[in-house]
Design a protein around this motif. Structure first.
Motif, mmCIF file in Angstrom:
data_model
loop_
_atom_site.group_PDB
_atom_site.id
_atom_site.type_symbol
_atom_site.label_atom_id
_atom_site.label_comp_id
_atom_site.label_asym_id
_atom_site.label_seq_id
_atom_site.Cartn_x
_atom_site.Cartn_y
_atom_site.Cartn_z
ATOM 1 N N VAL A 215 0.836 -1.202 0.000
ATOM 2 C CA VAL A 215 0.000 0.000 0.000
ATOM 3 C C VAL A 215 0.872 1.252 0.000
ATOM 4 O O VAL A 215 0.607 2.216 -0.742
ATOM 5 N N SER A 216 1.938 1.254 0.798
ATOM 6 C CA SER A 216 2.836 2.412 0.870
ATOM 7 C C SER A 216 3.488 2.685 -0.480
ATOM 8 O O SER A 216 3.574 3.847 -0.917
ATOM 9 N N SER A 217 3.946 1.615 -1.146
ATOM 10 C CA SER A 217 4.594 1.807 -2.447
ATOM 11 C C SER A 217 3.611 2.347 -3.480
ATOM 12 O O SER A 217 3.969 3.224 -4.286
ATOM 13 N N TYR A 218 2.376 1.863 -3.455
ATOM 14 C CA TYR A 218 1.376 2.351 -4.404
ATOM 15 C C TYR A 218 1.035 3.818 -4.148
ATOM 16 O O TYR A 218 0.828 4.599 -5.078
ATOM 17 N N ILE A 219 0.990 4.196 -2.879
ATOM 18 C CA ILE A 219 0.703 5.600 -2.541
ATOM 19 C C ILE A 219 1.831 6.502 -3.032
ATOM 20 O O ILE A 219 1.588 7.570 -3.627
ATOM 21 N N ILE A 220 3.078 6.084 -2.813
ATOM 22 C CA ILE A 220 4.224 6.880 -3.259
ATOM 23 C C ILE A 220 4.231 7.010 -4.782
ATOM 24 O O ILE A 220 4.473 8.096 -5.329
ATOM 25 N N ILE A 221 3.948 5.905 -5.473
ATOM 26 C CA ILE A 221 3.901 5.951 -6.937
ATOM 27 C C ILE A 221 2.801 6.902 -7.411
ATOM 28 O O ILE A 221 3.008 7.717 -8.320
ATOM 29 N N PHE A 222 1.628 6.810 -6.790
ATOM 30 C CA PHE A 222 0.500 7.652 -7.198
ATOM 31 C C PHE A 222 0.817 9.129 -6.962
ATOM 32 O O PHE A 222 0.515 9.981 -7.813
ATOM 33 N N VAL A 223 1.423 9.443 -5.823
ATOM 34 C CA VAL A 223 1.783 10.836 -5.529
ATOM 35 C C VAL A 223 2.825 11.339 -6.528
ATOM 36 O O VAL A 223 2.781 12.494 -6.973
ATOM 37 N N THR A 224 3.753 10.466 -6.914
ATOM 38 C CA THR A 224 4.798 10.854 -7.868
ATOM 39 C C THR A 224 4.217 11.193 -9.233
ATOM 40 O O THR A 224 4.574 12.215 -9.838
ATOM 41 N N VAL A 225 3.310 10.358 -9.746
ATOM 42 C CA VAL A 225 2.751 10.599 -11.077
ATOM 43 C C VAL A 225 1.686 11.687 -11.044
ATOM 44 O O VAL A 225 1.284 12.188 -12.104
ATOM 45 N N TRP A 226 1.218 12.067 -9.865
ATOM 46 C CA TRP A 226 0.192 13.104 -9.744
ATOM 47 C C TRP A 226 0.664 14.424 -10.337
ATOM 48 O O TRP A 226 -0.116 15.187 -10.897
ATOM 49 N N PHE A 227 1.969 14.693 -10.207
ATOM 50 C CA PHE A 227 2.525 15.965 -10.674
ATOM 51 C C PHE A 227 3.001 15.896 -12.123
ATOM 52 O O PHE A 227 3.577 16.851 -12.631
ATOM 53 N N LYS A 228 2.782 14.766 -12.770
ATOM 54 C CA LYS A 228 3.160 14.649 -14.173
ATOM 55 C C LYS A 228 1.953 14.910 -15.059
ATOM 56 O O LYS A 228 0.912 15.363 -14.596
ATOM 57 N N SER A 229 2.066 14.592 -16.349
ATOM 58 C CA SER A 229 0.986 14.870 -17.295
ATOM 59 C C SER A 229 -0.260 14.062 -16.945
ATOM 60 O O SER A 229 -0.187 13.006 -16.304
ATOM 61 N N SER A 230 -1.405 14.553 -17.385
ATOM 62 C CA SER A 230 -2.668 13.864 -17.104
ATOM 63 C C SER A 230 -2.719 12.489 -17.756
ATOM 64 O O SER A 230 -3.294 11.551 -17.200
ATOM 65 N N ALA A 231 -2.099 12.359 -18.946
ATOM 66 C CA ALA A 231 -2.078 11.061 -19.626
ATOM 67 C C ALA A 231 -1.275 10.046 -18.822
ATOM 68 O O ALA A 231 -1.669 8.890 -18.662
ATOM 69 N N THR A 232 -0.115 10.486 -18.300
ATOM 70 C CA THR A 232 0.713 9.606 -17.476
ATOM 71 C C THR A 232 -0.021 9.211 -16.207
ATOM 72 O O THR A 232 0.018 8.051 -15.781
#
Length: 323
Positions: A215-232
């Motif tokens: 769960v922690s790894s998925y949260i970190i990944i989601f937060v990381t891609v949140w600041f990238k493009s909408s498609a990503t």
């Protein structure tokens, strides 16, 4: 093992999923089909990953190992359960029962750690892309797989050390389709509360720790891609949602059954189907059929082995025999 050998009980009776005769044939066809799909689907993944040079990456290496574990996990009890649908007497020997307990905890414990390894691979790929090749090298991947098998082995040996010497001197009916540890422990001819607590602590530490890491790894990944493009972000969210679905279906029943002192519920044996049968069939779908590279490689292999060869493609020596 001396106490175990002095037990009166030499075999256990497995009640299976249902006592209804009308459902036995349906269950036989249904689970036979699922088992064939699990074995063939995961075998295809293993063959594809090992034979296609374009898939020589850490993600696919771990995926191939996950498919192998899924085949093992689906095979420790499913064939006997399927055969039991056609038999009136569903029994298993004492040693066979202990073997089932050993393998289910070996494979489930190993898969938990392997799923964490796959989540770590995705974390490095998305959050540290410039260091991915250095961090996720062949040595790291091999160590991660070895750790998963080691943790699974330690987990199952410790579980068996609590139960293998229990005296079984009377009741021998297990209300499940395999020798489920909570139900078998309840049949011992002594107060097994302390042993149940030890088993719960063992399973709880492994299940909750690996689930928390996932769960922690998925949260970190989601937060990381949140600041990238909408498609990503949309692509990552779709992938994470699929992975989280598998994690919940796998860890949910395990945590429900094993993480508190043993209160037996009728629904337990239904939940056991999720991590013994449904998860091994979902993993190829979630991790493979949603991957374009994997689908292309699978299509190439299937076409290579199933497509009839043209005359021009046959060897010269064979063609000369036609004339």
């Amino acid at each position: 093992m001396g106490k175990a050998n002095s037990s009166v009980v030499s075999e256990f009776v497995l009640l299976g999923l249902s006592s209804s005769q009308e459902l036995q044939l349906f269950f036989f066809v249904f689970f036979s089909t699922l088992y064939v799909v699990i074995v063939l689907g995961n075998l295809l993944i293993i063959i594809t990953v090992t034979s296609d040079n374009s898939l020589r990456s850490p993600m696919y290496f771990l995926l191939g190992n996950l498919s192998f574990v899924d085949i093992c996990q689906a095979s420790f009890a499913t064939p006997k359960m399927i055969a039991g649908f056609l038999s009136e007497h569903k029994t298993i020997s004492f040693s066979g029962c202990i073997a089932q307990i050993f393998f289910i905890h070996l494979f489930t414990g190993g898969e938990m750690v392997l799923l964490v390894s796959m989540a770590y691979d995705r974390y490095v790929a998305i959050c540290k892309p410039l260091h991915y090749v250095v961090i996720m090298n062949q040595r790291t991947c091999t160590v991660l797989v070895m750790i998963s098998w080691t943790v699974g082995l330690i987990h199952t040996v410790s579980q068996l050390s609590f139960t293998v010497n229990l005296p079984f001197c009377g009741p021998n009916i297990v209300d499940s389709f395999f020798c489920d540890l909570p139900r078998v422990t309840k049949l011992a001819c002594l107060d097994s509360y302390t042993i149940e607590i030890l088993i719960v602590v063992n399973s709880g530490i492994l299940s909750l720790s690996t689930f928390s890491l996932l769960v922690s790894s998925y949260i970190i990944i989601f937060v990381t891609v949140w600041f990238k493009s909408s498609a990503t972000m949309a692509k990552a969210f779709s992938t994470l949602a699929a992975h989280i679905t598998v994690v919940i279906l796998f860890f949910g029943p395990c945590i429900f059954i094993y993480v508190w002192p043993f209160t037996i519920y009728p629904v337990d044996k239904v939940l056991a189907i999720f991590y013994t049968i449904f998860t091994p069939i979902l993993n190829p779908i979630i991790y493979t059929l949603r991957n374009r590279d994997m689908k292309a490689a699978m299509r190439k292999i299937v076409t290579h082995y199933l497509r009839p060869k043209k005359i021009s493609e046959t060897p010269l020596a064979v063609r000369s025999s036609f004339y």
